[in-house]
Every structure is written in structure tokens, then in C-alpha cells.
Motif scaffolding. Structure first.
Motif, PDB file in Angstrom:
ATOM      1  N   LYS A 217     -65.794 -60.339  44.416  1.00  0.00           N
ATOM      2  CA  LYS A 217     -64.442 -60.013  44.877  1.00  0.00           C
ATOM      3  C   LYS A 217     -64.492 -59.225  46.181  1.00  0.00           C
ATOM      4  N   MET A 218     -65.368 -58.218  46.234  1.00  0.00           N
ATOM      5  CA  MET A 218     -65.491 -57.414  47.443  1.00  0.00           C
ATOM      6  C   MET A 218     -65.961 -58.279  48.616  1.00  0.00           C
ATOM      7  N   PHE A 219     -66.964 -59.129  48.388  1.00  0.00           N
ATOM      8  CA  PHE A 219     -67.452 -60.024  49.441  1.00  0.00           C
ATOM      9  C   PHE A 219     -66.315 -60.901  49.936  1.00  0.00           C
ATOM     10  N   SER A 220     -65.552 -61.455  49.019  1.00  0.00           N
ATOM     11  CA  SER A 220     -64.432 -62.330  49.370  1.00  0.00           C
ATOM     12  C   SER A 220     -63.391 -61.598  50.205  1.00  0.00           C
ATOM     13  N   ILE A 221     -63.070 -60.381  49.826  1.00  0.00           N
ATOM     14  CA  ILE A 221     -62.078 -59.588  50.562  1.00  0.00           C
ATOM     15  C   ILE A 221     -62.547 -59.342  51.991  1.00  0.00           C
TER      16      ILE A 221
ATOM     17  N   GLY B  20     -74.031 -53.303  47.596  1.00  0.00           N
ATOM     18  CA  GLY B  20     -72.644 -53.414  48.021  1.00  0.00           C
ATOM     19  C   GLY B  20     -72.493 -53.241  49.525  1.00  0.00           C
ATOM     20  N   ALA B  21     -73.244 -52.291  50.091  1.00  0.00           N
ATOM     21  CA  ALA B  21     -73.193 -52.068  51.546  1.00  0.00           C
ATOM     22  C   ALA B  21     -73.660 -53.315  52.287  1.00  0.00           C
ATOM     23  N   LEU B  22     -74.745 -53.896  51.827  1.00  0.00           N
ATOM     24  CA  LEU B  22     -75.292 -55.091  52.459  1.00  0.00           C
ATOM     25  C   LEU B  22     -74.320 -56.272  52.354  1.00  0.00           C
ATOM     26  N   LEU B  23     -73.739 -56.456  51.187  1.00  0.00           N
ATOM     27  CA  LEU B  23     -72.792 -57.563  50.995  1.00  0.00           C
ATOM     28  C   LEU B  23     -71.514 -57.365  51.814  1.00  0.00           C
ATOM     29  N   ALA B  24     -70.974 -56.153  51.817  1.00  0.00           N
ATOM     30  CA  ALA B  24     -69.738 -55.896  52.559  1.00  0.00           C
ATOM     31  C   ALA B  24     -69.960 -56.089  54.055  1.00  0.00           C
ATOM     32  N   CYS B  25     -71.074 -55.578  54.556  1.00  0.00           N
ATOM     33  CA  CYS B  25     -71.396 -55.732  55.975  1.00  0.00           C
ATOM     34  C   CYS B  25     -71.561 -57.215  56.317  1.00  0.00           C
ATOM     35  N   THR B  26     -72.306 -57.927  55.520  1.00  0.00           N
ATOM     36  CA  THR B  26     -72.528 -59.360  55.753  1.00  0.00           C
ATOM     37  C   THR B  26     -71.212 -60.124  55.713  1.00  0.00           C
ATOM     38  N   ALA B  27     -70.381 -59.811  54.731  1.00  0.00           N
ATOM     39  CA  ALA B  27     -69.098 -60.509  54.596  1.00  0.00           C
ATOM     40  C   ALA B  27     -68.206 -60.263  55.809  1.00  0.00           C
ATOM     41  N   THR B  28     -68.264 -59.074  56.364  1.00  0.00           N
ATOM     42  CA  THR B  28     -67.419 -58.742  57.510  1.00  0.00           C
ATOM     43  C   THR B  28     -67.877 -59.458  58.780  1.00  0.00           C
ATOM     44  N   ILE B  29     -69.179 -59.569  58.977  1.00  0.00           N
ATOM     45  CA  ILE B  29     -69.668 -60.167  60.227  1.00  0.00           C
ATOM     46  C   ILE B  29     -69.889 -61.674  60.152  1.00  0.00           C
TER      47      ILE B  29
END
Length: 179
Positions: free
Chosen positions: A6-10, A76-85
Motif C-alpha cells: 500500500k505504501m509503495f503504491s501511494i 520501508g525507507a528503501l521501498l518508499a524512496c524507490t516508489a517515489t523516484i
């Protein structure tokens, strides 16, 4: 696992549909993280934005990385960063392939002329949304005015202003507390 997806998707959605950089992403991140999912409080979000401004890197990437770490640790940090870029990387690759051929077309130029005002509006919206929680003291309003003048009229780069603001805040806070 479901929350990580869900976080990655957001963050992927935010990265994919926000033109104009980190400032334009702020209202979307705030809506998703603070208002909808309640992963962090409004005050902490303001701190995240302030912290994201003071460390190297793009604001949206720094903020998303912080939220990912706060929620799910390093993974979570790695996934969120990856999802954003990731959307930006994919778009840059796509643009690199096609833009050279089509950038002179009137339709493409018209699309970008239409996008520019929307980006400005998103940035103004972020300023207004973040500003609503700032205490309306003479000190804060004076500092806002000084910073606007320093940037707009004297063309001072934001980095020394951010560093100076942090130092000034440190000194004033210590003085107020008698330290």
C-alpha cells in the motif's frame, strides 16, 4: 506485507502524477500520509518537511524515505524512496526516446503550456496548506517576509537561508528558554 505494498503504491502514484517537483508533491503526500492513512500526525509532517529541506536530496524523496523508515524501518525507507523516484526514471526514459522527435510539435508545446499553471497552483496550494499550522506571530511573519525578499529580490540561494534559519531558530529557542 499488505501495508508495504500500500505504501509503495501511494508513493508510486504520487511520483507518477505530480509534475513540478517536491513542492508540488507536498499536498499529495500530506493528504495520503497524514489525512487518509494517519501514519503520522500533522505536527510531525511539518517536521518532516523542515528536515527534508535541511538535508541534501529532493524534498519528496527525503520525506517519503523518512515516512517509509518511520513506518517499516529500513525496508520501508528503501521501498518508499524507490516508489517515489521510479515513475520519474521511467518517464525520463520514455521522454528521452520520444521527446527529441516530438518536442517541436505545437500539440506537445501546448500541453506543457497547460501544465505550467497547474504546477504553480500546486506549489501555492502546498504553501497555503503548510502555512495554516504555522503560528501567526510577528516573529514568524517577519521571517517569512525577510526570506521572500532575500530569495525574490536579492537572489540568495535557499541553502544558506535554510541553514541560517536553522541557526537563528536554535539561538532564539535557547534564548527563550534561558539556556
Amino acid at each position: 506485507m499488505k501495508d508495504l505494498i500500500k505504501m509503495f503504491s501511494i508513493f508510486f502514484r504520487i511520483g507518477a502524477f505530480t509534475l513540478g517537483g517536491g513542492y508540488a508533491m507536498i499536498p499529495l503526500i500530506q493528504e495520503e500520509i497524514v489525512e487518509k492513512n494517519k501514519w503520522i500526525e500533522e505536527d510531525e509532517f511539518m517536521d518532516v518537511i523542515a528536515l527534508s529541506q535541511t538535508i541534501p536530496g529532493a524534498l519528496a524523496i527525503n520525506a517519503s524515505t523518512y515516512v517509509g523508515y518511520r513506518m517499516f524501518g529500513f525496508k520501508g525507507a528503501l521501498l518508499a524512496c524507490t516508489a517515489t523516484i521510479l515513475p520519474s526514471i521511467l518517464m525520463i526514459l520514455l521522454i528521452a526516446v520520444f521527446f527529441v522527435q516530438f518536442h517541436q510539435m505545437p500539440a506537445v508545446e501546448a500541453v506543457f503550456k497547460g501544465i505550467r499553471p497547474a504546477v504553480v497552483a500546486l506549489i501555492i496550494g502546498a504553501v497555503l496548506k503548510l502555512g495554516k499550522n504555522l503560528p501567526r506571530t510577528a516573529k514568524n511573519l517577519t521571517w517569512i517576509l525577510i526570506v521572500v525578499v532575500l530569495i525574490a529580490y536579492f537572489h540568495i540561494h535557499p541553502i544558506p537561508i535554510i541553514i541560517g534559519s536553522g541557526l537563528l531558530g536554535f539561538v532564539l529557542y535557547r534564548r527563550e528558554r534561558g539556556l
